[in-house]
Design an enzyme around this catalytic site. Structure first.
Site, PDB file in Angstrom:
ATOM      1  N   ARG A 227      11.523   2.317   3.447  1.00 23.97           N
ATOM      2  CA  ARG A 227      10.929   1.571   4.558  1.00 23.97           C
ATOM      3  C   ARG A 227      11.954   0.570   5.033  1.00 23.97           C
ATOM      4  O   ARG A 227      12.568  -0.138   4.220  1.00 23.97           O
ATOM      5  CB  ARG A 227       9.655   0.854   4.141  1.00 23.97           C
ATOM      6  CG  ARG A 227       9.222  -0.168   5.215  1.00 23.97           C
ATOM      7  CD  ARG A 227       7.795  -0.542   5.204  1.00 23.97           C
ATOM      8  NE  ARG A 227       6.927   0.582   5.410  1.00 23.97           N
ATOM      9  CZ  ARG A 227       5.715   0.481   5.961  1.00 23.97           C
ATOM     10  NH1 ARG A 227       5.268  -0.683   6.383  1.00 23.97           N
ATOM     11  NH2 ARG A 227       4.965   1.548   6.074  1.00 23.97           N
TER      12      ARG A 227
ATOM     13  N   ARG B  64       0.826  -1.205   0.000  1.00 24.60           N
ATOM     14  CA  ARG B  64       0.000   0.000   0.000  1.00 24.60           C
ATOM     15  C   ARG B  64       0.862   1.258   0.000  1.00 24.60           C
ATOM     16  O   ARG B  64       0.674   2.146  -0.828  1.00 24.60           O
ATOM     17  CB  ARG B  64      -0.886  -0.013   1.249  1.00 24.60           C
ATOM     18  CG  ARG B  64      -1.797   1.192   1.419  1.00 24.60           C
ATOM     19  CD  ARG B  64      -2.460   1.129   2.792  1.00 24.60           C
ATOM     20  NE  ARG B  64      -2.796  -0.258   3.083  1.00 24.60           N
ATOM     21  CZ  ARG B  64      -3.835  -0.884   2.584  1.00 24.60           C
ATOM     22  NH1 ARG B  64      -4.668  -0.234   1.808  1.00 24.60           N
ATOM     23  NH2 ARG B  64      -4.055  -2.147   2.889  1.00 24.60           N
ATOM     24  N   THR B  65       1.804   1.314   0.921  1.00 19.92           N
ATOM     25  CA  THR B  65       2.626   2.520   1.038  1.00 19.92           C
ATOM     26  C   THR B  65       3.505   2.702  -0.195  1.00 19.92           C
ATOM     27  O   THR B  65       3.628   3.806  -0.736  1.00 19.92           O
ATOM     28  CB  THR B  65       3.506   2.442   2.309  1.00 19.92           C
ATOM     29  OG1 THR B  65       2.657   2.280   3.441  1.00 19.92           O
ATOM     30  CG2 THR B  65       4.332   3.697   2.471  1.00 19.92           C
TER      31      THR B  65
ATOM     32  N   HIS C 175       6.135   6.939  10.841  1.00 16.07           N
ATOM     33  CA  HIS C 175       5.545   6.710   9.527  1.00 16.07           C
ATOM     34  C   HIS C 175       4.897   8.029   9.123  1.00 16.07           C
ATOM     35  O   HIS C 175       3.676   8.136   9.044  1.00 16.07           O
ATOM     36  CB  HIS C 175       4.518   5.582   9.621  1.00 16.07           C
ATOM     37  CG  HIS C 175       3.977   5.119   8.301  1.00 16.07           C
ATOM     38  ND1 HIS C 175       4.524   5.515   7.102  1.00 16.07           N
ATOM     39  CD2 HIS C 175       2.936   4.306   8.002  1.00 16.07           C
ATOM     40  CE1 HIS C 175       3.833   4.953   6.118  1.00 16.07           C
ATOM     41  NE2 HIS C 175       2.876   4.221   6.635  1.00 16.07           N
TER      42      HIS C 175
ATOM     43  N   LYS D  73      23.144  -7.122   1.425  1.00 16.23           N
ATOM     44  CA  LYS D  73      24.277  -8.050   1.527  1.00 16.23           C
ATOM     45  C   LYS D  73      25.510  -7.421   2.140  1.00 16.23           C
ATOM     46  O   LYS D  73      26.473  -7.109   1.441  1.00 16.23           O
ATOM     47  CB  LYS D  73      24.649  -8.585   0.139  1.00 16.23           C
ATOM     48  CG  LYS D  73      23.715  -9.669  -0.347  1.00 16.23           C
ATOM     49  CD  LYS D  73      24.189 -10.250  -1.668  1.00 16.23           C
ATOM     50  CE  LYS D  73      23.114 -11.102  -2.308  1.00 16.23           C
ATOM     51  NZ  LYS D  73      23.318 -11.271  -3.734  1.00 16.23           N
TER      52      LYS D  73
END
Lengths: 307, 307, 307
Positions: A101, A51-52, A129, A80
Site C-alpha cells: 500500500r 483492515r487491509t 485497490h 529514507k
C-alpha cells in the site's frame, strides 16, 4: 511472474478461476492450511490500513505461510531516500510475495517492474485497490450465485470512491448488469466512466439522487461513505446527507433477497439498526475478503492442492 | 463465548483451574507446544505496551499459534472514525481470539458485546488489567504454594495503581489474608476499596507510611511506582520518596522466605542492589505472566491436552 | 552464553565457521528449514531500520522459528523510563535470542551483561553493526572464493561510515589484503584506524580522491554514500560529489571480475545504469545477509543439523 496492480489485470476467466478457488477454500479451509508452508508474505504498508493489512496477514497465516513487513512509513526506514525500485529488489530477498500500500499512485506498478517476487497492489492513493474489488465480486457471487443479470445500486460518493469505479469496471464485463447510481449531484461518477465505459458498452444505467425510489428494484446495494469535506458548502451537506443514509425504515422498501455491501469503515451512512438485518452482509464481506486474498496468493504463487 | 474483561469475571474455581493449568504448562511446556496450531491471536493495542503485548504474543507462539495485530493506534487505521463495535466485528474474521489494550475505560466491554471471538482486556485506561492480576496470583501461588493465610504488603501508589486494587479484590476471596497498605497519605487506597471491600468483608488490614516497621511481618511485598507528579508539592515528594524505596539494607529486615513482586516497569522504587536477592522475583514474575496467558488463551478457546 | 556485539568478538576461526555454515545453508536451505522450530527471535528496534529488521526476521522464519518485537521506540513502551538492563531481563522471558538496534552506542553491550538470552547487536549509533560486516565478508568469500590476497577499494564517506571501519578491521586479519581508500579529504578514515590498525599491522594501503585512477586495480569496490551534510560547504560538495559516483562509464575501467558492493540504501552514488552489470552485486548482497544471519542465529543458539 504475475502481479496484481489493477482489477482489470485479470481477464474474466482468470477472475472466475480465482473466485472458484476462493469458494473451494471457503468450503474446506483445512485442505489449504499448509499450502504456503515455508512461504513468506511481506506487507509493505507505506500508509496505515489495519483492515487491509490484517486481511492479507490472516490470509497468509491461514495458508500456513508466514508474514513480515511494516505497517507505516514512519516505523520503516524504507522511505529514507530509497527508491521504490531499490526497496522491492531488497524485499525480494526476504519474502516470496508482497502486498504494497502506497500513498502515491503508480508506486506498485514501479515496484512490479523491478521485483523478483509477485506484487499485489493493496491500494495506491485514490487509484486502485484490486483486492477490494475481488472481495466485492466474491461476496456477490457467493451470496447470489452469479455476477450477471442483476441490478446493482451504488450509493454515496461515486466521484471519489475508487471501490465504486473498480466494481463498475469489473461488472460491466458480465451480461445484463444494470446500475442505479445514487449520489448528490456533486458526487456523481466521473465523466470518463460514464462516457468511456457505461455509454461505450451500452450499459443500462440511471443516475439519481433518490435512494428510496430505486431501492425496491435493487439486487445489490453497494453503500459508500459521503464525506462532509467533499461538499462545497455546509448547507448542501446538511440538506443532502440524510437522503444517503440507509436505515431500518428504508430497508423495508428493499427486496427480501437484496444484499447490502460496504467496503468499510462505515461511519454513519448505514444506521446500526440495519446491522442485524440478514440482508446486511458488510461484515460477512470482510470474511470473504480473507478467502479472496487466500485464493489470490495461491494463484500468484502458482500453488495448488490435489483435489 | 467467554471473555476476560475484569479480574472478578472469574470465580475462585475458574481462577484455580487457570492457575493449575498454568502450573502444568510450566512443568511440561512441550506438551502444550501445538495446542493452538492453526489458531490466531489478534493483539489490538490502541496504546503501546511492549511488555504486555509481547507477553501475549510469546504465550500464543509457545502454544503453536500465530499472531497478527497492531502496536499503536497511530500505525493502525482502526481508530479512523470507526467504532470499537465495528472494529471487533471485522477482527472476528481475522483471528480466533484477541487481546485489546485501549486508553478508554470500558472499550473492551463494548468490544466483547459485539465480538465473534473471545476478548481479553489487556488494560483499559486506569481501570482493569486482569492478566496482570492472573500473573500476580500465579507468582504467589507457585512460589508459596497457596493464596490464603498470608500477610501481603502493598507499597507505593495505592491510590492510582490499578494492579494493587485488582490484587486486593482477588485476594480477599481467600481465607485469612491480611494486608499492610504502605503509602504516603496522599496515595492511600480509594475509599470504595476500604469501605466496600475491606471493611465490608471484615478483612484485617493496616494503613501505614512506615515500610520498615512492617517489613518483618510480610510474606509478600508488592511494590509499585510512586510517580513524582502524584504529589501536591515537590517538598512532600522529596521528604517522602526514600521511605518507599526498597534497598538491600531494608531487605535485611524481611523474612527469609518473603517474596518481592513488582508489576514493572520499575524505575527507582526498588534499588538494583536488591536484584540479586533470591527473594526478588519481579523478573521471574514476567515468566509466570507468559504461563498465565497461555493458560488463559487455552481456557477461553476451550482447548485442552490429553494428560 | 554467546553474544555478538562487535565484529571483532569473533575470532577468524569462529568467523570462518559461520561463513561455512552460511554457505552450506545457501546450498541446501531446505535442510535448515526446521532447525529453529519452537524458537523465538525478539527484534528490539529502538530506532527503525526496515532492511536490517526484515533481514533478521526472514532469517529466523527461514529456520522455522518465530518472531516478535517492536520496530520503533515510539510504538513500544520499552523506553518509558525503563533501563536497557531491565528490558532485556524481561525480554529474556519472551524469546530465545534477540537482535537489538539502539541509537545509543553501547546499549547492546549493557543488554548482554544482564541478558538471559544471546544478544545480537543490530547497530548501535554510529558504532558497530556486526551483521553487516558478516554479510560483506560472506558476499566477498562466496563470490571470489577467498578473503585474502586481494585489493579492496573503499569509496565515499570513510570517516563516518561504520561499515567501512568494521570491514577494514575484519579484513586486516587475512594475509595480503591491500586497501585503496578513496574519499574527499574531509572524509578520510579516522586517525585511530590509520595508525592503530593499518600502520601498526603494516597493511599496504593508499589514500586518494581519485576513483578512476585506481579502479582498474580493484578486486572489490565497496561503495558508500557521501552525505551532503558532511561537507563544510556546498561548493566543496558540488565540486567533489561526481568524482565519487560510480556509473556505467567508469565501470569500463574496472576488471571483468571485480565486484561492486554497497551496504544500502543507495541514493545516487551508484548510477542505476550500473544495476544490470553482472559485477554489481549489492542486491545479491542482501540475500547473502539473510544467509549470514541464519548461520549466526544457529551458532549463538548452539544448533546444528546432521549432515
Amino acid at each position: 511472474m504475475k502481479h496484481l496492480i489493477s482489477p482489470l489485470d485479470l481477464s474474466v476467466e482468470e477472475l472466475d478461476s480465482i473466485l472458484s478457488l476462493a469458494q473451494d477454500i471457503m468450503d474446506d479451509p483445512d485442505k489449504y492450511s499448509h499450502v504456503c508452508d515455508g512461504k513468506k508474505l511481506a506487507t509493505l504498508f507505506y500508509e496505515p490500513s489495519t483492515r487491509t493489512r490484517l486481511s492479507f496477514e490472516a490470509a497468509m497465516l491461514n495458508l500456513g505461510g508466514k508474514v513480515l513487513g511494516f505497517s507505516s512509513a514512519d516505523s520503516s526506514s524504507a522511505t529514507k531516500g530509497e527508491s521504490v525500485a531499490d526497496t522491492i529488489r531488497v524485499i525480494s530477498s526476504f519474502a516470496d510475495i508482497c502486498a504494497m500500500r502506497h500513498p502515491k499512485e503508480g508506486a506498485p506498478t514501479v515496484a512490479a517492474l523491478h521485483s523478483g517476487i509477485p506484487v499485489i497492489n493493496a491500494g495506491d492513493g485514490g487509484h486502485n485497490h484490486p483486492t477490494q474489488t475481488l472481495t466485492d465480486l466474491l461476496t456477490i457471487k457467493t451470496l447470489t450465485g452469479h455476477l450477471d443479470n442483476m441490478t446493482v445500486g451504488m450509493c454515496g460518493d461515486l466521484k471519489f470512491g475508487r471501490t465504486v469505479h473498480s466494481l463498475i469496471n469489473a461488472m460491466v464485463r458480465y451480461p445484463n448488469v444494470r446500475f442505479i447510481l445514487i449520489s448528490p449531484d456533486e458526487l456523481k461518477i466521473p465523466d470518463y466512466l460514464r462516457k468511456e465505459v457505461l455509454d461505450e458498452k451500452n450499459i443500462d444505467y440511471i443516475e439519481t439522487n433518490n435512494l428510496e425510489k430505486y431501492l425496491p428494484e435493487l439486487d445489490i446495494l453497494y453503500m459508500t461513505r459521503v464525506q462532509k469535506e467533499r461538499f462545497f458548502n455546509e448547507e448542501d451537506y446538511i440538506r443532502l446527507k440524510d437522503s444517503f443514509i440507509l436505515d431500518a425504515e428504508k430497508m423495508k422498501l428493499a427486496k427480501k433477497d437484496m444484499y447490502v455491501l460496504h467496503p468499510l469503515p462505515r461511519v454513519n451512512e448505514i444506521s446500526t439498526d440495519v446491522d442485524n438485518d440478514e440482508r446486511a452482509v458488510y461484515f460477512k464481506q470482510v470474511q470473504f475478503g480473507v478467502y479472496a486474498r487466500m485464493a489470490l496468493i495461491m494463484t500468484l504463487l502458482n500453488l495448488s492442492v490435489d483435489k
